[in-house]
Design a protein around this motif. Sequence first.
Motif, short mmCIF file in Angstrom:
data_model
loop_
_atom_site.label_atom_id
_atom_site.label_comp_id
_atom_site.label_asym_id
_atom_site.label_seq_id
_atom_site.Cartn_x
_atom_site.Cartn_y
_atom_site.Cartn_z
N ALA A 25 89.22 -1.66 87.64
CA ALA A 25 88.62 -2.18 86.41
C ALA A 25 88.43 -3.69 86.50
N LYS A 26 89.40 -4.38 87.09
CA LYS A 26 89.30 -5.84 87.24
C LYS A 26 88.14 -6.18 88.17
N THR B 212 94.59 -1.93 77.88
CA THR B 212 93.24 -1.48 77.57
C THR B 212 92.75 -0.47 78.61
N VAL B 213 92.97 -0.77 79.88
CA VAL B 213 92.50 0.10 80.97
C VAL B 213 93.26 1.42 81.00
N ARG C 21 93.93 1.78 89.16
CA ARG C 21 92.99 1.78 88.04
C ARG C 21 92.78 0.37 87.48
N ILE C 22 93.85 -0.40 87.39
CA ILE C 22 93.74 -1.77 86.89
C ILE C 22 92.90 -2.61 87.85
#
Length: 112
Positions: free
Chosen positions: A104-105, A45-46, A100-101
């Motif tokens: 986002a987390k 998704t990210v 990026r993950i």
Amino acid sequence: MERWLVMPMLQLRDTAILVTPANTLVPVDPNRPSATFDMLAFARTVLGKGTPELLAVMTWARIKAAGGNADASIAEWCRLKGEGWTERTFHRRRLRACQRIAAAKNEAHGCE
């Protein structure tokens, strides 16, 4: 961050799964917890389906889950893949994906 992706990859080796319309991976066996695969779906998704960053981080996790020598396997994978995939490019994309993950987390959990 990358280790969060290795465990679900290990589980995928012996678990049949379904993908729901909401991009959720669900084990066919109702006795397996579905949360095992949440991180894979979150990464997709990210990063976006089919992106070079997703391909790099998932390839790395798959190699580690298989118990392979990551550096040798990645070098071979890059040679076979071609199309501008050098080891340096692979690792740059993998690291960018992890950043990026993680961002986002952290954002999803209200962390700075």
